[in-house]
Write an enzyme that holds these catalytic residues in place. Structure first.
Site, PDB file in Angstrom:
ATOM      1  N   ASP A  73       0.877  -1.170   0.000  1.00 17.72           N
ATOM      2  CA  ASP A  73       0.000   0.000   0.000  1.00 17.72           C
ATOM      3  C   ASP A  73       0.914   1.220   0.000  1.00 17.72           C
ATOM      4  O   ASP A  73       1.849   1.312   0.796  1.00 17.72           O
ATOM      5  CB  ASP A  73      -0.943   0.019   1.197  1.00 17.72           C
ATOM      6  CG  ASP A  73      -2.152   0.888   0.877  1.00 17.72           C
ATOM      7  OD1 ASP A  73      -2.978   0.473   0.036  1.00 17.72           O
ATOM      8  OD2 ASP A  73      -2.255   2.009   1.423  1.00 17.72           O
ATOM      9  N   SER A  74       0.667   2.118  -0.930  1.00 13.05           N
ATOM     10  CA  SER A  74       1.626   3.193  -1.123  1.00 13.05           C
ATOM     11  C   SER A  74       0.917   4.467  -1.552  1.00 13.05           C
ATOM     12  O   SER A  74      -0.262   4.442  -1.912  1.00 13.05           O
ATOM     13  CB  SER A  74       2.666   2.770  -2.165  1.00 13.05           C
ATOM     14  OG  SER A  74       2.058   2.143  -3.270  1.00 13.05           O
ATOM     15  N   LYS A 177      14.798   4.179 -10.721  1.00 11.40           N
ATOM     16  CA  LYS A 177      13.636   4.250  -9.833  1.00 11.40           C
ATOM     17  C   LYS A 177      13.677   3.132  -8.797  1.00 11.40           C
ATOM     18  O   LYS A 177      13.519   3.373  -7.603  1.00 11.40           O
ATOM     19  CB  LYS A 177      12.322   4.182 -10.633  1.00 11.40           C
ATOM     20  CG  LYS A 177      11.105   4.280  -9.700  1.00 11.40           C
ATOM     21  CD  LYS A 177       9.759   4.175 -10.370  1.00 11.40           C
ATOM     22  CE  LYS A 177       8.679   4.164  -9.277  1.00 11.40           C
ATOM     23  NZ  LYS A 177       7.339   3.871  -9.776  1.00 11.40           N
TER      24      LYS A 177
HETATM   25  P1  IMP Z   1      -2.799   1.729  -3.614  1.00 15.29           P
HETATM   26  O1  IMP Z   1      -2.921   0.761  -4.733  1.00 15.29           O
HETATM   27  O2  IMP Z   1      -4.034   1.939  -2.826  1.00 15.29           O
HETATM   28  O3  IMP Z   1      -1.591   1.405  -2.753  1.00 15.29           O
HETATM   29  O4  IMP Z   1      -2.531   3.156  -4.287  1.00 15.29           O
HETATM   30  C1  IMP Z   1      -1.293   3.505  -4.711  1.00 15.29           C
HETATM   31  C2  IMP Z   1      -1.390   4.818  -5.483  1.00 15.29           C
HETATM   32  O5  IMP Z   1      -0.324   5.656  -5.055  1.00 15.29           O
HETATM   33  C3  IMP Z   1      -1.178   4.593  -6.966  1.00 15.29           C
HETATM   34  O6  IMP Z   1      -2.398   4.405  -7.647  1.00 15.29           O
HETATM   35  C4  IMP Z   1      -0.473   5.872  -7.388  1.00 15.29           C
HETATM   36  O7  IMP Z   1      -1.412   6.891  -7.539  1.00 15.29           O
HETATM   37  C5  IMP Z   1       0.368   6.199  -6.148  1.00 15.29           C
HETATM   38  N1  IMP Z   1       1.678   5.541  -6.216  1.00 15.29           N
HETATM   39  C6  IMP Z   1       2.143   4.551  -5.407  1.00 15.29           C
HETATM   40  N2  IMP Z   1       3.379   4.181  -5.756  1.00 15.29           N
HETATM   41  C7  IMP Z   1       3.695   4.932  -6.827  1.00 15.29           C
HETATM   42  C8  IMP Z   1       4.856   4.988  -7.651  1.00 15.29           C
HETATM   43  O8  IMP Z   1       5.834   4.241  -7.504  1.00 15.29           O
HETATM   44  N3  IMP Z   1       4.821   5.910  -8.624  1.00 15.29           N
HETATM   45  C9  IMP Z   1       3.772   6.743  -8.845  1.00 15.29           C
HETATM   46  N4  IMP Z   1       2.660   6.709  -8.131  1.00 15.29           N
HETATM   47  C10 IMP Z   1       2.621   5.814  -7.122  1.00 15.29           C
END
Ligand code: IMP
Length: 198
Positions: A73-74, A177
């Site tokens: 989760d990011s 990256k």
């Molecule tokens: P999750 O899937 O709920 O964790 O949402 C992650 C969201 O954070 C992604 O849809 C992107 O908008 C943003 N995100 C996370 N990691 C990255 C990355 O490595 N590059 C660019 N955007 C990211």
């Protein structure tokens, strides 16, 4: 015949995340994700922190599929926006997973702002059989550019330049990256943990 690699299932439908994790894991594990298991239910990300959502995804998928599960989760935190979009990064533009809309909103919110400091955060959870085994996190500091640059990566990559670089993640390419990113830093800890365990 070479020995079969152990399998690691990433609890995501985001093929970009899976691909980055696959590149970084190398030949340690065969990396699959939930797109390889179409019958799996979607996991609602109802948490308000990266750790809560990562735990929901890893534990939830590990109750449905046998094997080692890794969630990611990011999101992006921007100082001038009080930490937004944060855990809501994937739907910031109003539509889940719509990266062009997310980037358009970020550009609009940042118009005229001189403080461009931001960071990506990633929390990863390993789980198996419904039990959380461990969690890990990684962060990369950087700044929000005035306009999008580059075609690589995904999400906010065209708008984010990591500390020490003037180019965006989308321009720097996958090797740079992965070596610097929030995901790369969290995954290095995951790999060290798995190597110490196995
Ligand atoms: P999750 O899937 O709920 O964790 O949402 C992650 C969201 O954070 C992604 O849809 C992107 O908008 C943003 N995100 C996370 N990691 C990255 C990355 O490595 N590059 C660019 N955007 C990211």
């Amino acid at each position: 015949m070479p020995p079969e690699l152990p399998v690691l299932i990433v609890a995501t439908r985001n093929a970009h995340k899976t691909q980055e994790i696959r590149e970084m894991i190398g030949d340690r594990y065969k990396v699959l994700d939930v797109n390889d298991f179409p019958a799996l239910p979607a996991i609602d990300e109802t948490g308000t922190t990266f750790l809560e959502n990562a735990t929901l995804k890893a534990a939830g998928i590990s109750r449905e599929v046998t094997g080692l599960i890794l969630s990611d989760d990011s999101g992006l935190e921007v100082d001038a926006l009080g930490g937004a979009p944060g855990v809501w990064s994937s739907s910031y533009g109003g539509e889940e997973g719509n990266h062009p809309k997310n980037n358009a909103r970020l550009m609009a919110e940042m118009a005229g702002k001189t403080d461009r400091a931001a960071r990506f955060r990633c929390t990863m959870v390993l789980a198996q059989g419904g039990q959380v085994l461990a969690y890990f996190s990684g962060t990369v500091e950087g700044r929000i550019l005035e306009a999008p640059y580059g075609a690589g990566g995904f999400g906010y990559d065209p708008l984010f330049a990591p500390e020490g670089h003037t180019q965006s993640f989308a321009e720097l390419g996958p090797e740079v990256k992965n070596a610097l990113s929030h995901r790369g830093r969290a995954l290095a800890k995951v790999i060290a943990w798995l190597e110490a365990r196995d």
